[in-house]
Design a protein around this motif. Structure first.
Motif, PDB file in Angstrom:
ATOM      1  N   LEU A 104      -2.392 -26.623 -26.242  1.00 44.50           N
ATOM      2  CA  LEU A 104      -2.951 -27.002 -24.939  1.00 44.50           C
ATOM      3  C   LEU A 104      -4.183 -26.178 -24.599  1.00 44.50           C
ATOM      4  CD1 LEU A 104       0.291 -27.623 -22.865  1.00 44.50           C
ATOM      5  CD2 LEU A 104      -1.241 -29.319 -23.902  1.00 44.50           C
ATOM      6  N   GLY A 105      -4.169 -24.889 -24.938  1.00 40.98           N
ATOM      7  CA  GLY A 105      -5.345 -24.051 -24.709  1.00 40.98           C
ATOM      8  C   GLY A 105      -6.548 -24.559 -25.475  1.00 40.98           C
ATOM      9  N   SER A 106      -6.341 -24.956 -26.727  1.00 37.32           N
ATOM     10  CA  SER A 106      -7.422 -25.500 -27.545  1.00 37.32           C
ATOM     11  C   SER A 106      -7.969 -26.797 -26.964  1.00 37.32           C
ATOM     12  CB  SER A 106      -6.920 -25.750 -28.965  1.00 37.32           C
ATOM     13  OG  SER A 106      -7.905 -26.398 -29.738  1.00 37.32           O
ATOM     14  N   ALA A 107      -7.107 -27.560 -26.313  1.00 37.02           N
ATOM     15  CA  ALA A 107      -7.513 -28.836 -25.724  1.00 37.02           C
ATOM     16  C   ALA A 107      -8.146 -28.674 -24.342  1.00 37.02           C
ATOM     17  CB  ALA A 107      -6.303 -29.767 -25.638  1.00 37.02           C
ATOM     18  N   GLY A 108      -8.239 -27.433 -23.842  1.00 37.12           N
ATOM     19  CA  GLY A 108      -8.928 -27.197 -22.574  1.00 37.12           C
ATOM     20  C   GLY A 108      -8.049 -27.054 -21.352  1.00 37.12           C
ATOM     21  N   PHE A 109      -6.747 -26.958 -21.545  1.00 33.49           N
ATOM     22  CA  PHE A 109      -5.837 -26.778 -20.410  1.00 33.49           C
ATOM     23  C   PHE A 109      -5.733 -25.306 -20.050  1.00 33.49           C
ATOM     24  CE2 PHE A 109      -4.537 -30.750 -22.249  1.00 33.49           C
ATOM     25  CZ  PHE A 109      -4.141 -31.526 -21.174  1.00 33.49           C
ATOM     26  N   THR A 110      -5.434 -25.032 -18.793  1.00 32.85           N
ATOM     27  CA  THR A 110      -5.076 -23.694 -18.353  1.00 32.85           C
ATOM     28  C   THR A 110      -3.564 -23.597 -18.477  1.00 32.85           C
ATOM     29  OG1 THR A 110      -6.911 -23.657 -16.780  1.00 32.85           O
ATOM     30  CG2 THR A 110      -5.113 -22.085 -16.409  1.00 32.85           C
ATOM     31  N   VAL A 111      -3.082 -22.627 -19.244  1.00 33.09           N
ATOM     32  CA  VAL A 111      -1.644 -22.470 -19.482  1.00 33.09           C
ATOM     33  C   VAL A 111      -1.267 -21.038 -19.143  1.00 33.09           C
ATOM     34  CG1 VAL A 111       0.220 -22.683 -21.175  1.00 33.09           C
ATOM     35  CG2 VAL A 111      -1.805 -24.129 -21.383  1.00 33.09           C
ATOM     36  N   ARG A 112      -0.150 -20.877 -18.441  1.00 32.07           N
ATOM     37  CA  ARG A 112       0.325 -19.527 -18.097  1.00 32.07           C
ATOM     38  C   ARG A 112       1.847 -19.488 -18.179  1.00 32.07           C
ATOM     39  NH1 ARG A 112      -1.155 -20.350 -11.809  1.00 32.07           N
ATOM     40  NH2 ARG A 112       0.780 -21.364 -11.214  1.00 32.07           N
TER      41      ARG A 112
END
Length: 161
Positions: A104-112
């Motif tokens: 998801l990070g690679s796809a541009g999402f903010t993940v926490r």
């Protein structure tokens, strides 16, 4: 008392959740269909929380196979914290969340990490990318090459039997 998020916030969460599902399927991960009976489901589980708090929003977790889940529940009921199924489940969940976070990070999402104490093996996705996903069809992929009038048809100048 917790208040529900507004209609605009919920619509944005649903948009993010749909994009999360799409990206993870594009990466080759199985995704649990919303509303599917948990006894039949395994793979990425994406949930939208309707409440307006820090722990709300879009959460993503991993559902192991129903067989592993059954072994984990049995070990937990018997209070066997060192049981191989429990140990393995923890490793599986941590590995899958790391993979989901990276994808998801690679796809541009903010993940926490999740702020929800009741869902420890989940991540939150507060924001998603705009624009087209990396796997979407591009104009050059779907454009039909133009042919000249003289070269139309595969059988030009030949007879077919």
């Amino acid at each position: 008392m917790l208040e529900k998020a507004g209609a605009e916030a919920l619509a944005e969460r649903e948009r993010i959740a749909a994009r999360v599902r799409d990206e993870l399927v594009a990466a080759g991960l199985p995704v649990v269909a919303p509303g599917l009976n948990p006894a039949l489901s395994e793979g990425v589980e994406v949930n939208v929380d309707a409440f307006d708090d820090d722990a709300g929003g879009v959460s993503v977790g991993w559902r192991s196979s129903p067989r592993l889940e059954s072994c984990v529940l049995r070990a937990a009921r018997r209070n066997l914290p060192d049981h191989p199924a429990l140990v393995h489940q923890r490793v599986v969940l941590e590995a899958m969340l790391a993979a989901i976070t990276a994808i998801l990070g690679s796809a541009g999402f903010t993940v926490r990490d999740s702020l929800n104490d009741y869902a420890p093996f989940t991540v939150q996705v507060p924001a998603g990318p705009g624009g087209s996903p990396s796997w979407a069809s591009r104009d050059e992929e779907v454009a039909v090459p133009r042919r000249s009038a003289a070269g139309c048809g595969a059988s030009a100048g030949r007879s077919e039997s």
